[in-house]
Design a protein around this motif. Structure first.
Motif, PDB file in Angstrom:
ATOM      1  N   PRO A  34       7.593   1.685   4.384  1.00  0.00           N
ATOM      2  CA  PRO A  34       6.248   1.584   4.473  1.00  0.00           C
ATOM      3  C   PRO A  34       5.862   0.249   5.330  1.00  0.00           C
ATOM      4  N   LYS A 106       2.418  -0.809  -2.066  1.00  0.00           N
ATOM      5  CA  LYS A 106       2.727   0.323  -0.881  1.00  0.00           C
ATOM      6  C   LYS A 106       3.917   0.618  -1.082  1.00  0.00           C
ATOM      7  N   SER A 110       4.591   4.685  -2.245  1.00  0.00           N
ATOM      8  CA  SER A 110       5.411   5.527  -1.200  1.00  0.00           C
ATOM      9  C   SER A 110       6.736   6.109  -1.780  1.00  0.00           C
TER      10      SER A 110
END
Length: 128
Positions: A34, A106, A110
């Protein structure tokens, strides 16, 4: 062989079913990391260890830091490049990676990982 007409097809079906994930993922795309917010306010240009190593091992490093700091009183970490760091999630890690939402969350989101760091540590202000 007793009941070979049932056993052999059953074994073939079992092998196909158990190996299906391998065959279905053959040739699929590689993992894409990410897009995370990298540190901008730090005097250091590199992390305490190389990026690829940190991606793969940061959780082990943090667990080791926790155990050594709490149980053994060891508060200094020597990196592979010879630099010394304070063993502290709040001061060392979050000193550079100040935005928990755009950095930590993040990657963890993910990868569907729910770390327990923030059960004890206080998340940086405005980044909960």
């Amino acid at each position: 062989m007793y009941h070979a007409k049932y056993i052999i097809p059953g074994l073939v079906i079992a092998v196909v079913l158990f190996s299906a994930p391998f065959w279905l993922n053959l040739g699929s795309k590689t993992y894409e990391y990410p897009d995370v917010a990298l540190p901008t306010n730090s005097e250091w240009k590199t992390c305490i260890e190389p990026t690829e190593w940190m991606r793969a091992n940061h959780m082990d490093l943090l667990n080791t830091w926790r155990d050594e700091a709490i149980r053994e009183g060891k508060r200094v970490y020597r990196a592979t490049d010879g630099r010394y760091w304070t063993v502290s999630l709040q001061e060392t890690c979050m000193g550079c990676h100040v935005n928990k939402v755009d950095f930590c969350d993040k990657c963890h989101d993910s990868n569907n990982v729910q770390p327990y760091c923030w059960d004890c540590h206080v998340a940086p202000r405005g980044n909960n």
